[in-house]
Design an enzyme around this catalytic site. Structure first.
Site, PDB file in Angstrom:
ATOM      1  CE1 TYR A  25      -3.927  -2.252   0.139  1.00  0.00           C
ATOM      2  CE2 TYR A  25      -2.347  -3.517   1.757  1.00  0.00           C
ATOM      3  CZ  TYR A  25      -3.361  -3.149   1.237  1.00  0.00           C
ATOM      4  OH  TYR A  25      -4.354  -3.952   1.441  1.00  0.00           O
TER       5      TYR A  25
ATOM      6  CG  HIS B 146     -12.734  -8.257  -2.903  1.00  0.00           C
ATOM      7  ND1 HIS B 146     -12.548  -7.892  -4.190  1.00  0.00           N
ATOM      8  CD2 HIS B 146     -11.855  -7.276  -2.144  1.00  0.00           C
ATOM      9  CE1 HIS B 146     -11.340  -6.799  -4.189  1.00  0.00           C
ATOM     10  NE2 HIS B 146     -11.484  -7.278  -2.748  1.00  0.00           N
TER      11      HIS B 146
ATOM     12  CG  HIS C 229      -8.568  -2.105  -6.270  1.00  0.00           C
ATOM     13  ND1 HIS C 229      -9.647  -2.531  -5.201  1.00  0.00           N
ATOM     14  CD2 HIS C 229      -9.340  -2.295  -7.525  1.00  0.00           C
ATOM     15  CE1 HIS C 229     -10.388  -2.618  -5.205  1.00  0.00           C
ATOM     16  NE2 HIS C 229     -10.412  -2.671  -6.511  1.00  0.00           N
TER      17      HIS C 229
ATOM     18  CB  SER D 240      -2.596  -3.670  -3.028  1.00  0.00           C
ATOM     19  OG  SER D 240      -3.700  -4.350  -2.981  1.00  0.00           O
TER      20      SER D 240
ATOM     21  NE  ARG E 235      -6.998  -9.153  -0.149  1.00  0.00           N
ATOM     22  CZ  ARG E 235      -6.315  -8.409   0.513  1.00  0.00           C
ATOM     23  NH1 ARG E 235      -7.342  -7.114   0.272  1.00  0.00           N
ATOM     24  NH2 ARG E 235      -6.157  -9.134   1.945  1.00  0.00           N
TER      25      ARG E 235
END
Length: 149
Positions: free
Chosen positions: A27, A84, A104, A106, A115
């Protein structure tokens, strides 16, 4: 009142308030406040006005989405783990009916299998994953084109 369609809401969901404390390999080391400051700069450069919302409460997130058409012309949504599995958030975004981009920080596609599922598939203009902070800039650029600002 301005007739320009340039208002973009940046919606952050569950655990995004812990940026700067979460795994920096996934992150980054930036905090949510630092991210919001950077997004504001990028938006200003693109002629967009941004406002921000973050909550760890799913119902609160849904209620905010219900208000979204009065607050913004478009949205960037990073719902965190809700992405999700929260069909209720998806339904609320669909009702809001504003152009949206899913972001997102990541690379969710290269992480746990669960994910890679997104309840927003088919609803958002694009899903941006794994670009860190820069993913938000790309989302703003897409929305600028969509809004024809």
């Amino acid at each position: 009142m301005s007739s320009a369609r340039n208002r973009v809401e940046i919606l952050h969901g569950v655990n995004l308030d812990t940026l700067g404390k979460r795994d920096p390999a996934l992150y980054g080391s930036f905090t949510l406040a630092e991210l919001e400051t950077q997004i504001t700069r990028w938006a200003r450069d693109l002629g967009l006005l941004t406002t921000f919302f973050q909550t760890n409460h799913e119902g609160e997130f849904i209620e905010y989405l219900h208000q979204l058409p009065q607050l913004a012309d478009a949205a960037v949504i990073n719902a965190g783990a809700w992405t999700h599995y929260s069909w209720a958030i998806r339904d609320a975004l669909e009702v809001a009916a504003v152009p949206s981009v899913e972001v997102h920080i990541s690379d969710v596609e290269s992480r746990e299998e669960w994910r890679s599922v997104s309840v927003f598939d088919g609803l958002v203009l694009e899903k941006i994953s794994g670009e860190g902070e820069a993913g938000y800039r790309r989302a703003l650029e897409l929305l600028k084109r969509e809004l024809d600002v």
